[in-house]
Design a protein around this motif. Structure first.
Motif, mmCIF file in Angstrom:
data_model
loop_
_atom_site.group_PDB
_atom_site.id
_atom_site.type_symbol
_atom_site.label_atom_id
_atom_site.label_comp_id
_atom_site.label_asym_id
_atom_site.label_seq_id
_atom_site.Cartn_x
_atom_site.Cartn_y
_atom_site.Cartn_z
ATOM 1 N N PHE A 37 30.915 -17.004 36.505
ATOM 2 C CA PHE A 37 31.801 -17.797 37.352
ATOM 3 C C PHE A 37 32.758 -18.661 36.538
ATOM 4 O O PHE A 37 33.886 -18.921 36.969
ATOM 5 C CB PHE A 37 30.999 -18.647 38.343
ATOM 6 C CG PHE A 37 30.501 -17.826 39.500
ATOM 7 C CD1 PHE A 37 31.380 -17.263 40.410
ATOM 8 C CD2 PHE A 37 29.151 -17.611 39.678
ATOM 9 C CE1 PHE A 37 30.935 -16.502 41.470
ATOM 10 C CE2 PHE A 37 28.689 -16.856 40.733
ATOM 11 C CZ PHE A 37 29.585 -16.291 41.631
ATOM 12 N N PHE A 38 32.357 -19.071 35.341
ATOM 13 C CA PHE A 38 33.278 -19.781 34.460
ATOM 14 C C PHE A 38 34.446 -18.882 34.079
ATOM 15 O O PHE A 38 35.612 -19.297 34.112
ATOM 16 C CB PHE A 38 32.556 -20.275 33.200
ATOM 17 C CG PHE A 38 33.485 -20.821 32.158
ATOM 18 C CD1 PHE A 38 34.059 -22.075 32.313
ATOM 19 C CD2 PHE A 38 33.805 -20.072 31.045
ATOM 20 C CE1 PHE A 38 34.934 -22.576 31.364
ATOM 21 C CE2 PHE A 38 34.674 -20.556 30.088
ATOM 22 C CZ PHE A 38 35.246 -21.817 30.252
ATOM 23 N N LEU A 39 34.142 -17.632 33.734
ATOM 24 C CA LEU A 39 35.199 -16.695 33.350
ATOM 25 C C LEU A 39 36.105 -16.352 34.536
ATOM 26 O O LEU A 39 37.330 -16.245 34.372
ATOM 27 C CB LEU A 39 34.584 -15.430 32.749
ATOM 28 C CG LEU A 39 33.882 -15.620 31.406
ATOM 29 C CD1 LEU A 39 33.187 -14.324 30.983
ATOM 30 C CD2 LEU A 39 34.854 -16.090 30.343
ATOM 31 N N VAL A 40 35.527 -16.191 35.714
ATOM 32 C CA VAL A 40 36.336 -15.928 36.901
ATOM 33 C C VAL A 40 37.242 -17.122 37.178
ATOM 34 O O VAL A 40 38.448 -16.960 37.448
ATOM 35 C CB VAL A 40 35.442 -15.613 38.122
ATOM 36 C CG1 VAL A 40 36.247 -15.622 39.412
ATOM 37 C CG2 VAL A 40 34.744 -14.278 37.944
ATOM 38 N N ASP A 41 36.711 -18.321 37.099
ATOM 39 C CA ASP A 41 37.496 -19.528 37.319
ATOM 40 C C ASP A 41 38.616 -19.645 36.288
ATOM 41 O O ASP A 41 39.757 -19.972 36.630
ATOM 42 C CB ASP A 41 36.592 -20.756 37.259
ATOM 43 C CG ASP A 41 37.342 -22.047 37.474
ATOM 44 O OD1 ASP A 41 37.978 -22.189 38.533
ATOM 45 O OD2 ASP A 41 37.285 -22.920 36.576
#
Length: 65
Positions: free
Chosen positions: A46-50
């Protein structure tokens, strides 16, 4: 519904608890470790998606701003 005798109720509870298969210490540690690993992987995902969405939006808004 008929009310059960308290002594009978306790006896039934003990009988049901004795049927429970409790996990071993190794199983608990293994599943706990898996929860931590999967939580870490999910947070990285989710960090990478964000980061991707934020970078894309900043680039898009920078073109028009």
């Amino acid at each position: 519904m008929a009310k059960a005798n308290p002594a009978q109720f306790i006896q039934q509870v003990r009988a049901e608890v004795s049927k429970v298969v409790w996990p071993t210490r190794r199983e608990v540690l293994l599943t706990t470790g898996m929860v931590f690993v999967l939580a870490a992987l999910t947070s990285v995902f989710f960090f990478l998606v964000d980061l991707t969405i934020r970078t894309g939006l900043q680039g898009l808004l920078g073109m028009f701003g």
